[in-house]
Design an enzyme around this catalytic site. Structure first.
Site, PDB file in Angstrom:
ATOM      1  N   ASN A 275       0.500 -58.548  -4.936  1.00  0.00           N
ATOM      2  CA  ASN A 275       0.901 -58.864  -3.570  1.00  0.00           C
ATOM      3  C   ASN A 275      -0.135 -59.778  -2.920  1.00  0.00           C
ATOM      4  OD1 ASN A 275       2.587 -58.731  -1.299  1.00  0.00           O
ATOM      5  ND2 ASN A 275       1.450 -57.023  -0.420  1.00  0.00           N
TER       6      ASN A 275
ATOM      7  N   SER B 219      -6.697 -45.980   7.345  1.00  0.00           N
ATOM      8  CA  SER B 219      -5.698 -46.390   8.334  1.00  0.00           C
ATOM      9  C   SER B 219      -5.555 -45.343   9.421  1.00  0.00           C
ATOM     10  CB  SER B 219      -4.349 -46.583   7.626  1.00  0.00           C
ATOM     11  OG  SER B 219      -3.281 -46.644   8.542  1.00  0.00           O
TER      12      SER B 219
ATOM     13  N   THR C  56      -2.918 -44.356  10.412  1.00  0.00           N
ATOM     14  CA  THR C  56      -1.756 -43.529  10.070  1.00  0.00           C
ATOM     15  C   THR C  56      -2.167 -42.126   9.631  1.00  0.00           C
ATOM     16  OG1 THR C  56      -1.749 -44.381   7.809  1.00  0.00           O
ATOM     17  CG2 THR C  56      -0.327 -45.500   9.404  1.00  0.00           C
TER      18      THR C  56
ATOM     19  N   TYR D 251       3.016 -43.705   2.754  1.00  0.00           N
ATOM     20  CA  TYR D 251       1.852 -44.597   2.837  1.00  0.00           C
ATOM     21  C   TYR D 251       0.699 -43.892   3.556  1.00  0.00           C
ATOM     22  CZ  TYR D 251      -1.219 -48.057   4.938  1.00  0.00           C
ATOM     23  OH  TYR D 251      -2.333 -48.737   5.383  1.00  0.00           O
TER      24      TYR D 251
ATOM     25  N   LYS E 297      -3.216 -42.409   2.257  1.00  0.00           N
ATOM     26  CA  LYS E 297      -4.514 -42.646   2.888  1.00  0.00           C
ATOM     27  C   LYS E 297      -5.228 -41.324   3.173  1.00  0.00           C
ATOM     28  CE  LYS E 297      -4.472 -47.177   3.131  1.00  0.00           C
ATOM     29  NZ  LYS E 297      -5.428 -48.010   2.357  1.00  0.00           N
TER      30      LYS E 297
ATOM     31  N   ASP F 231       7.770 -44.928  11.930  1.00  0.00           N
ATOM     32  CA  ASP F 231       7.030 -45.541  13.029  1.00  0.00           C
ATOM     33  C   ASP F 231       6.748 -44.506  14.130  1.00  0.00           C
ATOM     34  OD1 ASP F 231       6.779 -48.045  11.973  1.00  0.00           O
ATOM     35  OD2 ASP F 231       8.462 -48.922  13.078  1.00  0.00           O
TER      36      ASP F 231
END
Length: 347
Positions: free
Chosen positions: A37, A127, A129, A152, A156, A298
């Site tokens: 990526n 992150s 998150t 995701y 983390k 989100d």
């Protein structure tokens, strides 16, 4: 401190900017990246940005533990900054196994290689998150790490836990996790920047691809959040400020033992519509958008309390939203298709 530092995922968006910063400060930089990526063109451009700098790179998946161990030894690496991994929240909901394999499995492989090579200093690209749905704002490091809202985010959390456990097992290990908020912007040269594969998952590259004519409008994922204008609020940080935080963290490893997690943000939140308005100012043209359904995973709003990073690293963000947007537009307008040539030029 300066020395030889290995950057996993160093050809990616944040990794390449960290490489540029470290090279400019006199570090020897060794990049490992599988280019799944990212593009090796970013590394070629680093040589232009910092001519004569000590940059070496190897094409490698960090799950190849044996090869990674050899590189750590042969390149004389003294510390690692770990960027490599998959990073799209929405995609992680659809492909959780790929995320656990790359992000958790890759991190375990890296730590095994580091241990075998006797390299026990690491800065981890974490992150915000990890906090899950915020209970209070701004987010401090004392905020409970609730179950993250996406695979995701959970990867983390898991990697942070693995690194902390490793540091507890052996006092020779020193580690800092930097909990990023939302990196945007680009190097002021306009030569390196964010080049997501496929449809961007993050707001700023999506906005800029609309501005440059690659996409018809920005998809705004929900306008019914409990925020001032109904759109999601995030703490956006200039990628160059973020790059500087990594050098500060590497230097701080000299004076500390064990494990520490630090927020890296500006301490200010901006809504999706505010970002679109700032982009319209920077580009000189209105950015069209349409409100669509919310995305899974989100949260409504997040922004940092970055005071601990200021106190412990002597670091703080310096660039505001207008500077972030201006630099991102300089990159995108000069490189409308990222590191690839325009489609008509491709054979």
């Amino acid at each position: 401190m300066t020395g030889n530092v290995l950057l996993t995922g160093g050809a990616g968006y944040i990794g390449s900017h960290a490489a540029a910063w470290l090279l400019e400060k006199g570090w020897g930089v060794v990049v490992v990246d599988d280019f799944s990526n990212s593009s090796p063109v970013a590394l070629e451009r680093l040589a232009e940005i910092v001519p004569g700098a000590d940059l070496r790179w190897h094409e490698l998946d960090i799950r190849e533990t044996g090869r990674l161990t050899e590189i750590l030894r042969s390149e004389g690496v003294e510390a690692v900054v770990h960027f490599a991994g998959l990073k799209a929240v929405g995609e992680s909901v659809e492909r959780p196994l790929a995320y656990y394999s790359a992000n958790v499995g890759g991190s375990v492989s890296l730590l095994q290689a580091m241990d075998a090579a006797g390299v026990r200093r690491i800065v981890f690209s974490s992150s915000c998150t990890v906090y899950g749905e915020p209970e209070t704002l701004p987010l401090t490091e004392e905020h409970p790490r609730r179950r993250a809202s996406s695979p995701y985010g959970r990867t983390k959390q898991m990697v942070e836990d693995v690194i902390e456990d490793v540091t507890r097992s052996d006092p020779a290990w020193r580690a800092i996790s930097l909990r990023y908020f939302n990196p945007v912007g680009a190097h002021p040269s306009g030569r390196i920047g964010e080049d997501p594969a496929g449809i961007p998952n993050n707001l700023m590259p999506y906005v800029m691809q609309v501005a440059v004519g690659r996409r018809p409008f920005v998809a705004v994922y929900g306008d019914d959040y409990p925020t001032p204008d109904g759109t999601g609020v995030r703490d956006y940080i200039h990628v160059v400020d973020l790059a500087a935080a990594h050098e500060a963290a590497l230097t701080a490893l000299d004076d500390r033992t064990g494990y520490r997690a630090l927020n890296v943000g500006t301490g200010k939140g901006h809504s999706v519509l505010e970002v679109i308005e700032a982009a319209s100012r920077a580009t000189g043209t209105p950015i069209p958008y349409k409100v669509v359904e919310r995305r899974p995973g989100d949260v409504a709003a997040t922004w940092a309390d970055p005071s601990r990073a200021r106190e412990e690293l002597g670091w703080q963000a310096e660039r505001d939203l207008d500077a972030m947007v201006a630099d991102h537009w300089r990159w995108q307008s000069a490189n409308p298709y990222g590191y690839a040539p325009p489609p008509s030029d491709q054979a």
